[in-house]
Design an enzyme around this catalytic site. Structure first.
Site, PDB file in Angstrom:
ATOM      1  N   SER A 124       4.318   9.594  -8.748  1.00  0.00           N
ATOM      2  CA  SER A 124       4.294   9.797  -7.303  1.00  0.00           C
ATOM      3  C   SER A 124       3.937  11.241  -6.991  1.00  0.00           C
ATOM      4  O   SER A 124       4.296  12.162  -7.740  1.00  0.00           O
ATOM      5  CB  SER A 124       5.688   9.490  -6.755  1.00  0.00           C
ATOM      6  OG  SER A 124       5.800   9.930  -5.425  1.00  0.00           O
ATOM      7  N   ALA A 125       3.299  11.438  -5.834  1.00  0.00           N
ATOM      8  CA  ALA A 125       3.017  12.797  -5.372  1.00  0.00           C
ATOM      9  C   ALA A 125       4.311  13.563  -5.124  1.00  0.00           C
ATOM     10  O   ALA A 125       4.294  14.787  -5.003  1.00  0.00           O
ATOM     11  CB  ALA A 125       2.202  12.741  -4.089  1.00  0.00           C
ATOM     12  N   TYR A 148      15.266  10.756  -6.832  1.00  0.00           N
ATOM     13  CA  TYR A 148      14.165   9.813  -7.067  1.00  0.00           C
ATOM     14  C   TYR A 148      12.958  10.539  -7.677  1.00  0.00           C
ATOM     15  O   TYR A 148      12.410  10.128  -8.703  1.00  0.00           O
ATOM     16  CB  TYR A 148      13.754   9.116  -5.754  1.00  0.00           C
ATOM     17  CG  TYR A 148      12.389   8.490  -5.849  1.00  0.00           C
ATOM     18  CD1 TYR A 148      12.182   7.368  -6.645  1.00  0.00           C
ATOM     19  CD2 TYR A 148      11.278   9.039  -5.185  1.00  0.00           C
ATOM     20  CE1 TYR A 148      10.909   6.800  -6.766  1.00  0.00           C
ATOM     21  CE2 TYR A 148      10.017   8.487  -5.298  1.00  0.00           C
ATOM     22  CZ  TYR A 148       9.842   7.370  -6.089  1.00  0.00           C
ATOM     23  OH  TYR A 148       8.586   6.819  -6.224  1.00  0.00           O
ATOM     24  N   LYS A 152      10.876  10.470 -11.571  1.00  0.00           N
ATOM     25  CA  LYS A 152       9.435  10.371 -11.852  1.00  0.00           C
ATOM     26  C   LYS A 152       8.980  11.550 -12.718  1.00  0.00           C
ATOM     27  O   LYS A 152       8.218  11.389 -13.667  1.00  0.00           O
ATOM     28  CB  LYS A 152       8.642  10.336 -10.542  1.00  0.00           C
ATOM     29  CG  LYS A 152       8.855   9.083  -9.715  1.00  0.00           C
ATOM     30  CD  LYS A 152       8.304   7.855 -10.405  1.00  0.00           C
ATOM     31  CE  LYS A 152       8.572   6.582  -9.640  1.00  0.00           C
ATOM     32  NZ  LYS A 152       8.292   5.356 -10.381  1.00  0.00           N
TER      33      LYS A 152
HETATM   34  P1  NAD Z   1       8.727  -2.011  -4.769  1.00  0.00           P
HETATM   35  O1  NAD Z   1      10.176  -1.735  -4.660  1.00  0.00           O
HETATM   36  O2  NAD Z   1       8.091  -2.875  -3.750  1.00  0.00           O
HETATM   37  O3  NAD Z   1       8.390  -2.611  -6.220  1.00  0.00           O
HETATM   38  C1  NAD Z   1       9.119  -2.275  -7.364  1.00  0.00           C
HETATM   39  C2  NAD Z   1       9.493  -3.574  -8.064  1.00  0.00           C
HETATM   40  O4  NAD Z   1      10.223  -3.271  -9.252  1.00  0.00           O
HETATM   41  C3  NAD Z   1      10.372  -4.475  -7.194  1.00  0.00           C
HETATM   42  O5  NAD Z   1       9.818  -5.776  -7.175  1.00  0.00           O
HETATM   43  C4  NAD Z   1      11.724  -4.453  -7.915  1.00  0.00           C
HETATM   44  O6  NAD Z   1      12.415  -5.684  -7.755  1.00  0.00           O
HETATM   45  C5  NAD Z   1      11.310  -4.180  -9.346  1.00  0.00           C
HETATM   46  N1  NAD Z   1      12.334  -3.531 -10.163  1.00  0.00           N
HETATM   47  C6  NAD Z   1      13.026  -2.396  -9.883  1.00  0.00           C
HETATM   48  N2  NAD Z   1      13.866  -2.107 -10.884  1.00  0.00           N
HETATM   49  C7  NAD Z   1      13.709  -3.069 -11.835  1.00  0.00           C
HETATM   50  C8  NAD Z   1      14.310  -3.328 -13.098  1.00  0.00           C
HETATM   51  N3  NAD Z   1      15.264  -2.542 -13.577  1.00  0.00           N
HETATM   52  N4  NAD Z   1      13.913  -4.397 -13.793  1.00  0.00           N
HETATM   53  C9  NAD Z   1      12.952  -5.227 -13.304  1.00  0.00           C
HETATM   54  N5  NAD Z   1      12.357  -5.041 -12.116  1.00  0.00           N
HETATM   55  C10 NAD Z   1      12.735  -3.971 -11.379  1.00  0.00           C
HETATM   56  O7  NAD Z   1       7.985  -0.600  -4.814  1.00  0.00           O
HETATM   57  P2  NAD Z   1       6.449  -0.259  -4.716  1.00  0.00           P
HETATM   58  O8  NAD Z   1       6.219   0.426  -3.425  1.00  0.00           O
HETATM   59  O9  NAD Z   1       5.630  -1.424  -5.084  1.00  0.00           O
HETATM   60  O10 NAD Z   1       6.359   0.861  -5.841  1.00  0.00           O
HETATM   61  C11 NAD Z   1       5.984   0.558  -7.170  1.00  0.00           C
HETATM   62  C12 NAD Z   1       6.150   1.792  -8.000  1.00  0.00           C
HETATM   63  O11 NAD Z   1       5.368   2.849  -7.454  1.00  0.00           O
HETATM   64  C13 NAD Z   1       7.580   2.330  -8.051  1.00  0.00           C
HETATM   65  O12 NAD Z   1       7.834   2.808  -9.349  1.00  0.00           O
HETATM   66  C14 NAD Z   1       7.569   3.465  -7.055  1.00  0.00           C
HETATM   67  O13 NAD Z   1       8.518   4.444  -7.372  1.00  0.00           O
HETATM   68  C15 NAD Z   1       6.152   3.987  -7.205  1.00  0.00           C
HETATM   69  N6  NAD Z   1       5.655   4.663  -6.014  1.00  0.00           N
HETATM   70  C16 NAD Z   1       5.716   4.041  -4.796  1.00  0.00           C
HETATM   71  C17 NAD Z   1       5.262   4.700  -3.665  1.00  0.00           C
HETATM   72  C18 NAD Z   1       5.352   4.065  -2.307  1.00  0.00           C
HETATM   73  O14 NAD Z   1       5.318   4.786  -1.293  1.00  0.00           O
HETATM   74  N7  NAD Z   1       5.449   2.741  -2.189  1.00  0.00           N
HETATM   75  C19 NAD Z   1       4.712   5.985  -3.776  1.00  0.00           C
HETATM   76  C20 NAD Z   1       4.644   6.581  -5.035  1.00  0.00           C
HETATM   77  C21 NAD Z   1       5.123   5.908  -6.134  1.00  0.00           C
HETATM   78  C1  WQD Z   2       5.429  10.155   6.320  1.00  0.00           C
HETATM   79  C2  WQD Z   2       5.462  11.086   7.520  1.00  0.00           C
HETATM   80  C3  WQD Z   2       7.661  11.885   8.044  1.00  0.00           C
HETATM   81  C4  WQD Z   2       9.305   7.988   9.186  1.00  0.00           C
HETATM   82  C5  WQD Z   2       7.890   9.065   0.893  1.00  0.00           C
HETATM   83  C6  WQD Z   2       8.575   9.500  -0.361  1.00  0.00           C
HETATM   84  C7  WQD Z   2       7.572   9.676  -1.467  1.00  0.00           C
HETATM   85  C8  WQD Z   2       6.683   8.451  -1.633  1.00  0.00           C
HETATM   86  C9  WQD Z   2       6.125   7.976  -0.326  1.00  0.00           C
HETATM   87  C10 WQD Z   2       7.496   7.097  -3.421  1.00  0.00           C
HETATM   88  C11 WQD Z   2       6.369  12.298   7.332  1.00  0.00           C
HETATM   89  C12 WQD Z   2       7.126  11.021   9.176  1.00  0.00           C
HETATM   90  C13 WQD Z   2       8.471   9.006   8.774  1.00  0.00           C
HETATM   91  C14 WQD Z   2       9.732   7.972  10.549  1.00  0.00           C
HETATM   92  C15 WQD Z   2       8.447   9.964  10.955  1.00  0.00           C
HETATM   93  N1  WQD Z   2       7.375   7.338  -2.172  1.00  0.00           N
HETATM   94  N2  WQD Z   2       8.042   9.968   9.640  1.00  0.00           N
HETATM   95  N3  WQD Z   2       9.282   8.964  11.374  1.00  0.00           N
HETATM   96  O1  WQD Z   2       8.057  11.237   3.212  1.00  0.00           O
HETATM   97  O2  WQD Z   2       5.577  11.424   2.746  1.00  0.00           O
HETATM   98  O3  WQD Z   2       6.978  10.079   1.262  1.00  0.00           O
HETATM   99  O4  WQD Z   2       7.166   7.856   0.637  1.00  0.00           O
HETATM  100  O5  WQD Z   2       7.172   7.782  -4.345  1.00  0.00           O
HETATM  101  O6  WQD Z   2       8.303   9.935  -2.600  1.00  0.00           O
HETATM  102  O7  WQD Z   2       9.234  10.729  -0.109  1.00  0.00           O
HETATM  103  O8  WQD Z   2       6.517   9.237   3.526  1.00  0.00           O
HETATM  104  O9  WQD Z   2       6.291   7.455   5.180  1.00  0.00           O
HETATM  105  O10 WQD Z   2       8.562   8.509   4.823  1.00  0.00           O
HETATM  106  O11 WQD Z   2       6.772   9.826   5.949  1.00  0.00           O
HETATM  107  O12 WQD Z   2       8.087  10.834  11.748  1.00  0.00           O
HETATM  108  O13 WQD Z   2      10.520   7.106  10.971  1.00  0.00           O
HETATM  109  O14 WQD Z   2       5.992  10.371   8.639  1.00  0.00           O
HETATM  110  O15 WQD Z   2       8.390  12.955   8.551  1.00  0.00           O
HETATM  111  O16 WQD Z   2       5.774  13.369   8.000  1.00  0.00           O
HETATM  112  P1  WQD Z   2       6.825  10.613   2.741  1.00  0.00           P
HETATM  113  P2  WQD Z   2       7.087   8.658   4.875  1.00  0.00           P
END
Ligand code: NAD
Ligand code: WQD
Length: 352
Positions: A124-125, A148, A152
């Site tokens: 993740s970023a 969290y 990562k």
């Molecule tokens: P999500 O929660 O929709 O999907 C994750 C899946 O993993 C879920 O279906 C959950 O049930 C499963 N899971 C969690 N722990 C588990 C375990 N111990 N055993 C088996 N299954 C398990 O999330 P997503 O948005 O699809 O994200 C996928 C991946 O990308 C995650 O690792 C997340 O941290 C990463 N990521 C997500 C975002 C985002 O904004 N969505 C951004 C950056 C990184």
């Molecule tokens: C985006 C922008 C908020 C909600 C998070 C995690 C990051 C990654 C992606 C997994 C920001 C603003 C948000 C609201 C708002 N996940 N906002 N009102 O914070 O960039 O990243 O999700 O890896 O780890 O930190 O994403 O969608 O929460 O926020 O004004 O109700 O929207 O302040 O500027 P973020 P976000």
């Protein structure tokens, strides 16, 4: 030969499974549904017309993982499974460290025992923390600011150590920026539990009438309009990035990090305007204090992924909003039964 997809029932995993099945890959999915619903798997089958093997196994259950590797010929793994809520991780750090880190250690141990050394990992970023400047490139110092994010960052370090201990491993660390949007079919999308933490699901729930108004967290950042700026990326572009990364790990050895973003930042107010335009709905909002821990401006330099993976994000902000809206309007309660709601043909949700 098959690919194991951990977390394949989740938001990004399900979209990637669709792209993999459409591209002809044979996949095996493992998920414990801790943050997803079995219905997402039915939808993957419906979209692709293809089937796959599914295991309801927790990555913390190492024996369960072992049996998946005994029962299937796994060639490479895409590892999405993990808990992802920043706020929850601050309240429940042990749960996050256990699930994300121990889950990954179990997975790597079982992979190693079975001679599977090709891995695409969902980073993740967030590992960059509060960057000194933008755009962010992969060489920036890492400094995650919450449990969290630290899971990562730690997993990235563990995977780098693994490669350095055995150069047969091939690992892509994909640092996603802000994934939004949904598959064009409107059948799969993001389905957060409870009140959404992230901007896009919150906006779309306001638009559909499930929430009253959006709180805009702060308007004093050094951006065009003072609200926070992020690099939103269409989840289907992200899914395609995984296929490109998979090809790379199948062809070469090494451990490498790649930013998956568009390189373009949009502010919160710009996102609201775009969503209002495509949905035809007003998004009531009010400016409130900044969210603790938030950063102001964050967007990627995605050049490394372009040069080394041959990947760029094609889908623009309007398409991201349109596809989010289609998913939301077709599934006002996510994957849950539509309960007592129905959608009329002019897109109005009515109680029945
Ligand atoms: P999500 O929660 O929709 O999907 C994750 C899946 O993993 C879920 O279906 C959950 O049930 C499963 N899971 C969690 N722990 C588990 C375990 N111990 N055993 C088996 N299954 C398990 O999330 P997503 O948005 O699809 O994200 C996928 C991946 O990308 C995650 O690792 C997340 O941290 C990463 N990521 C997500 C975002 C985002 O904004 N969505 C951004 C950056 C990184
Ligand atoms: C985006 C922008 C908020 C909600 C998070 C995690 C990051 C990654 C992606 C997994 C920001 C603003 C948000 C609201 C708002 N996940 N906002 N009102 O914070 O960039 O990243 O999700 O890896 O780890 O930190 O994403 O969608 O929460 O926020 O004004 O109700 O929207 O302040 O500027 P973020 P976000």
């Amino acid at each position: 030969m098959g690919l194991l997809i951990t977390g394949g029932a989740g938001y990004i995993g399900s979209h990637t499974c669709v792209e993999l099945l459409n591209a002809g890959y044979h996949i095996v999915i493992v998920d414990n549904f801790s943050n997803s619903k079995p219905e997402s798997l039915n939808r993957i089958r419906r979209i692709t017309g293809k089937d796959f093997t599914f295991y309801n196994v927790d990555l913390l259950d190492k024996d369960g993982l072992e049996s998946i590797f005994y029962e299937n010929e796994i060639e490479a793994v895409m590892h999405f499974a993990g808990l992802k809520s920043v706020g929850e991780s601050v309240a429940l750090p042990l749960r996050y460290y256990l699930n994300n880190i121990t889950g990954t250690l179990n997975l790597c141990e079982v992979m190693k025992e079975h001679g599977v050394k090709q891995l695409v990992f969902s980073s993740s970023a967030t590992v960059y923390g509060n960057p000194d400047s933008v755009p962010i490139d992969e060489g920036f110092t890492l400094g995650a600011t919450n449990p969290y994010g630290r899971t990562k960052q730690m997993i990235e370090e563990i995977l780098s150590d693994l490669f350095h201990s055995d150069n047969e491993w091939s690992i892509a660390l994909l640092r996603y920026f802000n994934p939004i949007g949904a598959h064009k079919s409107g059948l799969i999308g993001e389905d957060p539990n409870g009140i959404p933490n992230n901007l896009m699901p919150f906006i779309s729930q306001v638009a559909v009438g499930k929430r009253y108004e959006l709180n805009v967290f702060g308007d004093n950042y050094p951006s065009r309009d003072g609200t926070g700026v992020r690099d939103y990326i269409h989840v289907v572009d992200l899914a395609i990035g995984h296929i490109k990364a998979l090809k790379k790990v199948l062809e070469t050895k090494g451990v490498d990090a790649y930013n998956l973003g568009t390189g373009i930042g949009y502010s919160v107010l710009e996102m609201i305007k775009n969503f209002e335009k495509v949905s035809g709905r007003k998004i009531p909002c009010k400016i409130v204090d900044p969210r603790p821990g938030d950063i102001g401006i964050c967007y990627a330099n995605p050049v490394k992924a372009k040069e080394e993976l041959g990947w760029i994000a094609y889908r623009g902000i309007e398409e991201m909003c349109e596809d989010t809206w289609r998913w939301q309007i077709n599934n006002p309660n996510g994957y849950e039964e539509h309960a007592n709601l129905t959608i009329t043909n002019n897109n109005i949700i009515q109680e029945v």
